[in-house]
Design a protein around this motif. Structure first.
Motif, PDB file in Angstrom:
ATOM      1  N   ARG A 124     -45.849 -44.019  -7.171  1.00 59.36           N
ATOM      2  CA  ARG A 124     -45.889 -44.948  -5.910  1.00 59.36           C
ATOM      3  C   ARG A 124     -44.892 -46.650  -6.095  1.00 59.36           C
ATOM      4  O   ARG A 124     -44.947 -47.342  -5.486  1.00 59.36           O
ATOM      5  N   HIS A 125     -44.716 -46.620  -7.344  1.00 60.54           N
ATOM      6  CA  HIS A 125     -44.312 -47.804  -7.899  1.00 60.54           C
ATOM      7  C   HIS A 125     -42.338 -47.594  -7.897  1.00 60.54           C
ATOM      8  O   HIS A 125     -41.537 -48.069  -7.796  1.00 60.54           O
ATOM      9  N   VAL A 126     -42.084 -45.969  -7.301  1.00 59.35           N
ATOM     10  CA  VAL A 126     -40.676 -46.108  -7.429  1.00 59.35           C
ATOM     11  C   VAL A 126     -40.371 -45.263  -6.113  1.00 59.35           C
ATOM     12  O   VAL A 126     -39.657 -44.905  -5.909  1.00 59.35           O
ATOM     13  N   ILE A 127     -41.113 -45.128  -5.255  1.00 59.69           N
ATOM     14  CA  ILE A 127     -41.228 -44.330  -4.082  1.00 59.69           C
ATOM     15  C   ILE A 127     -40.277 -45.208  -2.766  1.00 59.69           C
ATOM     16  O   ILE A 127     -39.350 -43.951  -1.807  1.00 59.69           O
ATOM     17  N   GLU A 128     -40.023 -46.066  -2.929  1.00 62.86           N
ATOM     18  CA  GLU A 128     -39.527 -47.234  -1.899  1.00 62.86           C
ATOM     19  C   GLU A 128     -37.846 -46.967  -2.440  1.00 62.86           C
ATOM     20  O   GLU A 128     -36.943 -47.563  -1.492  1.00 62.86           O
ATOM     21  N   GLU A 129     -37.751 -45.958  -3.829  1.00 64.36           N
ATOM     22  CA  GLU A 129     -36.226 -46.636  -4.263  1.00 64.36           C
ATOM     23  C   GLU A 129     -35.394 -44.724  -4.114  1.00 64.36           C
ATOM     24  O   GLU A 129     -34.429 -44.996  -4.030  1.00 64.36           O
ATOM     25  N   VAL A 130     -36.692 -43.895  -3.582  1.00 60.36           N
ATOM     26  CA  VAL A 130     -36.270 -42.866  -3.720  1.00 60.36           C
ATOM     27  C   VAL A 130     -35.620 -41.651  -2.590  1.00 60.36           C
ATOM     28  O   VAL A 130     -36.163 -42.123  -1.327  1.00 60.36           O
ATOM     29  N   ASP A 131     -34.865 -41.161  -2.261  1.00 59.90           N
ATOM     30  CA  ASP A 131     -35.008 -40.776  -0.962  1.00 59.90           C
ATOM     31  C   ASP A 131     -35.195 -38.906  -0.887  1.00 59.90           C
ATOM     32  O   ASP A 131     -35.754 -38.724   0.865  1.00 59.90           O
TER      33      ASP A 131
END
Ligand SMILES: O=C(CO)[C@H](O)[C@H](O)COP(=O)(O)O
Ligand SMILES: [Co+2]
Length: 215
Positions: A124-131
């Motif tokens: 949840r806390h990294v999904i905005e950072e990944v492709d």
């Protein structure tokens, strides 16, 4: 339209470049490269030199799935070898956010992978950072294993998480994908399907890829 990523784990290791080129000719979207270290998973496969060797055989993106302990140590080598997407396991990265940043600093797309026992909530806390988010539908280490149906719920949860946040992240599924299980993965919201044995185990690669894509 969903993408299909044939896994060269099920290709002929004595003719890898030919098998990579054959998958491209048959309509593949990515070439999936399974890197195993005999430590994070109980099997050993390719290193950066193999990635470098197959790089000239295709213009498709190389989708490198790192099933290794301490992936940070090797990210630069895989990026220089020609990887286009590097995915690391949540379970292998104590500092996952830092590892994702490190992948992107190398000009490569970053993915995170979840083992079957790892909940959707862990990203949840990294999904905005990944492709890309890769959901394992088998326990990693070997090709040709049976699809775990309970993972469909996790694919749906991650699809919802991405849609709620308005993200354009790819959701990839890996393990036991064939023409039948691919339908379920597509319905659950996956848009990239990895398939090893269901592609390279067939005589007609083009037919195998289109039956997984569903068109
Ligand atoms: O990451 C993997 C195994 O750890 C492979 O990508 C996967 O298993 C592909 O093989 P198959 O489609 O035959 O299940
Ligand atoms: Co894989």
């Amino acid at each position: 339209m969903v993408k299909v990523a044939p896994s060269i784990l099920s290709a002929n290791f004595a003719a890898l470049a030919d098998d990579v080129a054959a998958a491209e000719k048959a309509g593949a979207d990515y070439i999936h490269v399974d890197v195993m270290d005999g430590h994070f998973v109980p099997n050993i496969t390719f290193g950066p030199l193999a990635v470098k060797a197959i790089r000239p055989a295709t213009s498709l993106p190389l989708d490198v799935h790192l099933m290794i302990s301490n992936p940070d140590q090797y990210i630069q080598e895989f990026a220089h070898a020609g990887a286009d997407i590097i995915s690391v396991h949540v379970e292998a990265c104590p500092h996952l956010h830092r590892t994702i940043s490190y992948i992107k600093e190398h000009g490569v797309k970053a993915g995170v992978v979840l083992n079957p026992a790892t909940p959707a909530e862990s990203i949840r806390h990294v999904i905005e950072e990944v492709d890309l988010v890769l959901v394992m539908t088998v326990n990693p280490g070997f090709g040709g294993q049976a699809f775990i149906p309970g993972m469909l719920q996790k694919i749906s949860q991650i699809r919802k998480m991405a849609d709620d946040l308005g993200l354009d992240v790819e959701i990839e599924v890996d393990g036991g994908v064939n023409a039948e299980t691919a339908v379920l993965c597509r319905e659950a919201g996956a848009n990239v399907l990895v398939a090893g044995s269901a592609v390279y185990g067939k005589n007609d690669l083009k037919d195998a890829i289109s039956s997984i894509r569903g068109v």
